[in-house]
Design an enzyme around this catalytic site. Structure first.
Site, mmCIF file in Angstrom:
data_model
loop_
_atom_site.group_PDB
_atom_site.id
_atom_site.type_symbol
_atom_site.label_atom_id
_atom_site.label_comp_id
_atom_site.label_asym_id
_atom_site.label_seq_id
_atom_site.Cartn_x
_atom_site.Cartn_y
_atom_site.Cartn_z
ATOM 1 N N ARG A 38 0.849 -1.203 0.000
ATOM 2 C CA ARG A 38 0.000 0.000 0.000
ATOM 3 C C ARG A 38 0.882 1.250 0.000
ATOM 4 N NH1 ARG A 38 -0.805 4.742 2.697
ATOM 5 N NH2 ARG A 38 -0.367 3.659 4.654
ATOM 6 N N ASP A 39 1.589 1.493 1.109
ATOM 7 C CA ASP A 39 2.332 2.751 1.263
ATOM 8 C C ASP A 39 3.554 2.805 0.354
ATOM 9 O OD1 ASP A 39 2.764 5.244 2.252
ATOM 10 O OD2 ASP A 39 3.409 4.622 4.243
ATOM 11 N N HIS A 230 4.029 3.923 13.003
ATOM 12 C CA HIS A 230 4.256 4.002 11.556
ATOM 13 C C HIS A 230 5.348 5.052 11.352
ATOM 14 C CE1 HIS A 230 2.869 3.934 7.254
ATOM 15 N NE2 HIS A 230 3.418 5.148 7.286
ATOM 16 N N HIS A 232 8.914 6.780 9.518
ATOM 17 C CA HIS A 232 9.700 6.992 8.299
ATOM 18 C C HIS A 232 11.156 7.213 8.701
ATOM 19 C CE1 HIS A 232 6.402 7.608 5.217
ATOM 20 N NE2 HIS A 232 5.761 7.331 6.337
ATOM 21 N N CYS A 263 5.325 10.063 1.474
ATOM 22 C CA CYS A 263 4.030 10.731 1.467
ATOM 23 C C CYS A 263 3.985 11.605 0.225
ATOM 24 C CB CYS A 263 3.871 11.575 2.727
ATOM 25 S SG CYS A 263 2.367 12.567 2.685
ATOM 26 N N ASN A 272 9.280 4.635 4.319
ATOM 27 C CA ASN A 272 8.976 3.953 5.577
ATOM 28 C C ASN A 272 10.252 3.286 6.089
ATOM 29 O OD1 ASN A 272 5.794 3.703 5.852
ATOM 30 N ND2 ASN A 272 6.305 3.542 3.690
#
Lengths: 320, 320
Positions: A38-39, A230, A232, A263, A272
C-alpha cells in the site's frame, strides 16, 4: 596485607548477563505489519498489475506475515496505483488467518470498504490542521469528527478497526501539535470503538525523545489496545525511534519492503522504515517476529528490478 | 463517598518531566570528531588538492570542531588521497587550540608522524586475525604487540595518543571476537600509555546490544580515559548505536561529513555515521556539541558537487 588475604576478602562478583540486562527493556515478541503493497506502491508511478501484487503478497504470507496492508480506498484519479483495491481484496478474501487491511481517509472510503466486505480497516486522520486542510480541505477538528464517525460506522459493519493519527510527531508546518492533543484524539478514537491505534510519523520528524513523550501521553488512554508505530526514516532516526518506542512498551510496527514509500503530499518525507533493516535490529535484540528475512529481501530485490530503481533500505540487497 | 471526599483522598501527582526522564540516560555534552577529511576522502578516487582540503578543514574549525582527523601516514601508493599528509599537517600547525590528528597503521607511520612533529596521533590495529592478516600480513597478536610499541614510541615523542581497535564489533569473517578479547587489548593499550581509546565498527556490524556488551567490558579497563566510538551506518543502525553507546556513558564519536567514507578493504562497509544526522539526533536530545549544523552541511553540499555524487547522509541536503 598480602595478596592472599586481599583475595580472600573479595567477595565473588556474580556474572552479569549483559544481554539479559540490555534486552529487558524490550518486548520478547514484535509484530511487523507490512505496508509496502500500500504505502510503498502508492508512491510509485509505474503501475503494479494486480497479478504481481498478488504474487508479492502471497510471498509475504509465505515469509510469515500475519498482517499486510494491501490497498487504500482513495480516489483512483488521485492514486492510480490503488485503483484495483476491490479486485485485490476480493482475490485475497479466501485466504484464512491473515489480516489483509485497507486504508481509508474519508466516508466514501468506508462505504467502499463496507461494499467490499472488508474485515480489517484503517481509518486515518491528521493531527495537523495545515496538513489536514491541504490534503482533505477539512480542519483537524472537522477531520477528527469525521474520523470518529468512520470508526463507528466501520464497527457497526463488524470490521476490526485500526485508527491512525497522521503527523503525530509534527507536520513541518509552523504549528505546534502537542502530545496532549494526540492523546485527546487517541482517547476519542478509542471511545468511538477503535481496536488498535496507529501513530504515524507522516513527515519523518519523530525523534527518540518525541517518540517517548508522545507515547507517555498516549499509552494511558490506549489501555490494553495495541499501539502501532508508523515510522519513516527521513533523517536516519528510523531504527533509533523503533528502539525508543519498544522501550515504551510498543510491540507493533508498520514497515515497508526495502524502505519503499513516503508521502506524496509532503516532499522529502522519504521511505517507511525498511522491513529488512527493522528485522535485522529485532533479530540482533533476540526479539521474535516469526518472519523469514531472506524471503522478504527476495521480494524487495524483485521489486527493485521491476521499478528499475534503488530503494533506501540498506540490508535487502545483502541477505540471501 | 462523594466526589469531593474522593478527590481529597487523592494525593496530587507531581508532573513528570518526560524530557528530563528520557534524557537523563545521556551525557549533557558530546564531542564529535570530524573524520571526513581522512576517512571520507580516502575512500574517493578523485584527488582533493591540499588547498581544497585546507579550505574545508578551516570551515570545519569555523563550524566549531575542536578535533578533526585530517590525514593518515599510509603508503601513498596504496592510498593516494593521503599523499599530502606532511604538507597538510605543516600548513595546519600554526592554528592553535584545535587537535588535527593523523592515523597510523604501522611503525613507518609513527616515524613519519615523529618527523612531522605531529601532536595528536591515532594508532590503530585490528582485533580480527583475518582482517589483520589480509590488510597488514600480521596476525592480530603480532599487530597488538606492534601497536603497543607504536603507542609507547608516540608517547616518548610527546604525542597525545588515541589507540584504536578495528573490528571491535565483528569482522564478517568466520571468527569470534569476544568482548573479553577487546577489553584485554584495550587494557594493554592503556598500560602502554594511550590517552584515549577508540572502538571502531570497521565492518558496520555493531548493533545496540553488541555496543552495550563491548562497552560493559571495555569501560572498566578504560578508567577515566575517553572512549571514542567510530561507527558506520551499513545496516541502518548507526544512530541507534550512538544512543546505545551514550547510555553506556560514551560522549565521543567520530563522524564524517554527509556520511562519507567506508573501508576500502571491506566491501559493503558503507559510510561513517553522518555528522549532520548525528548532530540532529544530539540536538533533539538537547545534548550540547558547540557545532553549527548549517555551516557543516554547507561543506557537505560543496563536496557533493566536487565529487559529483550523492553521499548516504540524509540531512545534509536539507539544512540551510
Amino acid at each position: 596485607m598480602d595478596m592472599e588475604t586481599s583475595s580472600q576478602l573479595v567477595k565473588p562478583v556474580p556474572a552479569v548477563n549483559t544481554r539479559e540486562v540490555f534486552c529487558r527493556a524490550f518486548p520478547k515478541h514484535v509484530t511487523l505489519i507490512e505496508v509496502g503493497p500500500r504505502d510503498g506502491f502508492q508512491f510509485e508511478e509505474k503501475i503494479v498489475l494486480t497479478a504481481l501484487k498478488l504474487e508479492i503478497i502471497m510471498r509475504l504470507v509465505e515469509a510469515g506475515f500475519k498482517h499486510i496492508q494491501v490497498a487504500s480506498f482513495v480516489h483512483p484519479g488521485k492514486v492510480p496505483q490503488m485503483a484495483d483495491a476491490e479486485i485485490l481484496l476480493s482475490a485475497l478474501s479466501g485466504i484464512p488467518g491473515i489480516a489483509f487491511s485497507a486504508l481509508v481517509l474519508n466516508m466514501a472510503g468506508v462505504e467502499r470498504a463496507i461494499s467490499s466486505k472488508l474485515a480489517h480497516i484503517e481509518v486515518s486522520i491528521s493531527a495537523s490542521n495545515r496538513h489536514s486542510l491541504n490534503n482533505t480541505g477539512m480542519s483537524a477538528d472537522a477531520a477528527l469528527k469525521m474520523g470518529l464517525k468512520m470508526v463507528a460506522l466501520s464497527k457497526e459493519h463488524g470490521m476490526h478497526v485500526r485508527a491512525g493519527i497522521q503527523c503525530a510527531f509534527g507536520s513541518g508546518y509552523d504549528e505546534v501539535i502537542s502530545e496532549d492533543r494526540i492523546a485527546a484524539m487517541a482517547k476519542d478514537l478509542v471511545t468511538a470503538g477503535a481496536d488498535m491505534l496507529c501513530l504515524a510519523d507522516t513527515t519523518g520528524m519523530a525523534t527518540p525523545l518525541t517518540v517517548h513523550q508522545v507515547l507517555c501521553s498516549v499509552r494511558p488512554v490506549a489501555g490494553n489496545l495495541p499501539i502501532i508505530m508508523h515510522l519513516h526514516d527521513t533523517r536516519g532516526l528510523g531504527l533509533a525511534n523503533v528502539m525508543a518506542a519498544m522501550s515504551c512498551g510498543v510491540s507493533h510496527f508498520d514497515t515497508a519492503l526495502a524502505g519503499m514509500g513516503g508521502c506524496p503530499f509532503i516532499q522529502g518525507a522519504a521511505g517507511n522504515i525498511a522491513t529488512e533493516d527493522t528485522l535485522y535490529l529485532l533479530s540482533s535484540l533476540h526479539i521474535e517476529t516469526g518472519l523469514n528475512l531472506s524471503k522478504i529481501a527476495a521480494c524487495s530485490r524483485d521489486l527493485e528490478v521491476f521499478f528499475g530503481k534503488c530503494f533506501p533500505g540498506k540490508l535487502y540487497r545483502h541477505c540471501d
